[in-house]
Design an enzyme around this catalytic site. Structure first.
Site, mmCIF file in Angstrom:
data_model
loop_
_atom_site.group_PDB
_atom_site.id
_atom_site.type_symbol
_atom_site.label_atom_id
_atom_site.label_comp_id
_atom_site.label_asym_id
_atom_site.label_seq_id
_atom_site.Cartn_x
_atom_site.Cartn_y
_atom_site.Cartn_z
ATOM 1 N N LYS A 48 0.841 -1.206 0.000
ATOM 2 C CA LYS A 48 0.000 0.000 0.000
ATOM 3 C C LYS A 48 0.871 1.250 0.000
ATOM 4 O O LYS A 48 2.080 1.178 0.254
ATOM 5 C CB LYS A 48 -0.967 -0.012 1.183
ATOM 6 C CG LYS A 48 -0.339 -0.079 2.550
ATOM 7 C CD LYS A 48 -1.390 -0.446 3.590
ATOM 8 C CE LYS A 48 -0.758 -0.658 4.932
ATOM 9 N NZ LYS A 48 -1.163 0.265 5.953
ATOM 10 N N TYR A 268 13.077 31.892 5.435
ATOM 11 C CA TYR A 268 11.812 32.522 5.835
ATOM 12 C C TYR A 268 11.793 32.829 7.329
ATOM 13 O O TYR A 268 12.240 32.038 8.154
ATOM 14 C CB TYR A 268 10.644 31.587 5.544
ATOM 15 C CG TYR A 268 10.239 31.531 4.095
ATOM 16 C CD1 TYR A 268 9.817 32.680 3.432
ATOM 17 C CD2 TYR A 268 10.261 30.327 3.407
ATOM 18 C CE1 TYR A 268 9.426 32.619 2.098
ATOM 19 C CE2 TYR A 268 9.868 30.264 2.080
ATOM 20 C CZ TYR A 268 9.459 31.415 1.433
ATOM 21 O OH TYR A 268 9.077 31.362 0.118
HETATM 22 C C1 LIG Z 1 -3.972 -4.720 7.986
HETATM 23 C C2 LIG Z 1 -2.504 -4.529 7.810
HETATM 24 N N1 LIG Z 1 -1.711 -5.603 7.677
HETATM 25 C C3 LIG Z 1 -0.366 -5.500 7.529
HETATM 26 C C4 LIG Z 1 0.242 -4.257 7.541
HETATM 27 C C5 LIG Z 1 1.739 -4.158 7.424
HETATM 28 O O1 LIG Z 1 2.243 -3.638 8.624
HETATM 29 P P1 LIG Z 1 3.786 -3.304 8.802
HETATM 30 O O2 LIG Z 1 4.077 -2.227 7.819
HETATM 31 O O3 LIG Z 1 3.902 -2.850 10.202
HETATM 32 O O4 LIG Z 1 4.535 -4.553 8.502
HETATM 33 C C6 LIG Z 1 -0.538 -3.112 7.677
HETATM 34 C C7 LIG Z 1 0.090 -1.796 7.696
HETATM 35 O O5 LIG Z 1 -0.235 -0.903 8.390
HETATM 36 C C8 LIG Z 1 -1.946 -3.257 7.822
HETATM 37 O O6 LIG Z 1 -2.741 -2.182 7.960
#
Ligand SMILES: Cc1ncc(COP(=O)(O)O)c(C=O)c1O
Length: 394
Positions: A48, A268
């Site tokens: 993601k 700034y």
């Molecule tokens: C539902 C879910 N699973 C897995 C992960 C992966 O987590 P991490 O980046 O801490 O490994 C996330 C990330 O936030 C998540 O929201």
């Protein structure tokens, strides 16, 4: 003949080098940790936020080539983009099934993570409409109180398994609240809630552990682990040595240097005042590129192994640094300075900016010229090439 990439590098205010080999090696290490217990535990990848800023279109296929078979993103649009480069692999959408998007999921062969009974019912209706079984992930909320089946919805499912008719269960999953805090009792509480649910609902693989969760031990691994952060080099064990390889290097170009007399201000608001005659260099990135304003007077960049303090407010596209103590030959306009790299990791920057490595990584600027390399030796080569280019420009 310079390649288009060389031209783009010459024009860039900053160059982000992403080591796909290191990301793949991190995935391999986590995957093998899951296998250590002797059970067939699989390891997915969380891509993601554009693979935590590193570029899902490049990282996805590289991890698939390494053997990763399942991928998670947050939004359906991220999944549709990932589908273009990963034709076959399951892609799960964590943020769930938004009303009216069922057809998009089916068209692109994507799997929603169902977060409540309403979504489950909508997905079942879609399976009927499309007249075929559809894959689904059920997300159980074991304590985060954010997304997922709450206790009532979960009990309704346990009481009436027929609610899943027409769907093919790909996974039961839950997400840990504080897996990086190894002594936090909530880890064990979530584990036992998830275990009870999985026991009451047999017949599908189960997944609980994110990056830090993997390091809580085999009890947390279940059938599928879901690391994100650790793949990209963020330390899953805060306060301990980082077992992961670094994956990104960020170099910014010196655009101009000047001598500032004692008592003059820089930037700034005149927020930084020179206590001595100071050589100031201005580099080509700013808060619009994810270089946080909070870093002022807190961070440094590195030039030829030497730290150069960040001074004056961070501008949208510019940062000013004190290069008085750096050799002039190393800090001429055109030279590249290290913003992230061997001396300064995303976790280091996070500490200075009072945030976490996740935010540093996912804020990595879209304007950086991006270079993908395979392996750390290439990294060194890349830095050499860029240094040469900088030398020419000077
Ligand atoms: C539902 C879910 N699973 C897995 C992960 C992966 O987590 P991490 O980046 O801490 O490994 C996330 C990330 O936030 C998540 O929201």
């Amino acid at each position: 003949m310079p390649s288009p990439d060389d031209d783009a590098a010459r024009r860039a205010g900053a160059i982000l080098t992403i080591d796909l080999g290191a990301i793949a090696a991190n995935w391999r290490g986590l995957h093998d940790a899951g296998r250590a217990s002797g059970r067939p535990v699989d390891c997915a990848a969380v891509l993601k936020a554009d693979a935590y800023g590193t570029g899902a279109a490049a990282v996805g296929p590289r991890l698939a080539a390494e053997g990763c078979r399942q991928f998670f993103v947050a939004h359906i649009d991220e999944a549709i983009a990932l589908r273009r480069v990963l034709a076959e692999h399951p892609i799960y959408v964590l943020n769930g099934l938004l009303a009216g998007t069922e057809g998009d999921f089916v068209e692109h062969n994507l799997t929603p993570v169902l977060n409540h009974l309403g979504q489950l019912n909508a997905w079942r209706a879609a399976a009927q409409r499309f007249n075929r079984p559809l894959d689904a992930v059920i997300h159980l909320d074991t304590g985060m109180n954010r997304l997922g089946f709450g206790p009532d919805d979960a009990q309704a499912l346990i009481n009436e398994r027929g609610r899943l008719r027409g769907l093919r269960l790909a996974l039961f999953m839950s997400h840990l609240v504080a897996s990086e805090e190894t002594a936090n009792p909530i880890n064990g509480e979530q584990l036992s809630r998830f275990r009870s649910f999985v026991k009451a609902m047999p017949g599908a693989p189960a997944s609980l552990a994110n990056s830090s969760g993997i390091f809580l031990g085999p009890d947390y691994h279940f059938d599928l682990m879901r690391p994100g952060a650790a793949l990209y080099g963020i330390n899953p064990l805060p306060g301990q040595a980082n077992p992961m390889l670094p994956t990104v290097t960020l170099q910014a170009r010196i655009l101009q240097t000047r001598r500032v007399d004692a008592l003059q201000t820089v930037g700034y608001g005149g927020a930084w005042r020179a206590a001595r005659s100071t050589r100031v260099a201005t580099i080509g990135l700013g808060y619009a590129d994810g270089y946080f304003r909070a870093l002022v007077n807190r961070s440094v960049v590195y030039i030829a192994q030497q730290p150069a303090p960040v001074i004056g407010r961070i501008s949208m596209d510019l940062v000013t640094i004190d290069v008085t103590d750096v050799a002039e030959a190393d800090s001429q306009p055109g030279a590249m300075v290290e913003v992230l790299g061997p001396h300064l990791t995303p976790d280091d920057i996070a500490k200075q900016a009072h945030t976490n490595g996740y935010e540093v990584m996912t804020s990595l600027g879209r304007r950086y010229h991006r270079v993908y390399v395979e392996g750390r030796d290439d990294h060194a080569d890349e830095a050499e090439v860029e240094d040469d280019a900088a030398g020419d420009a000077a």
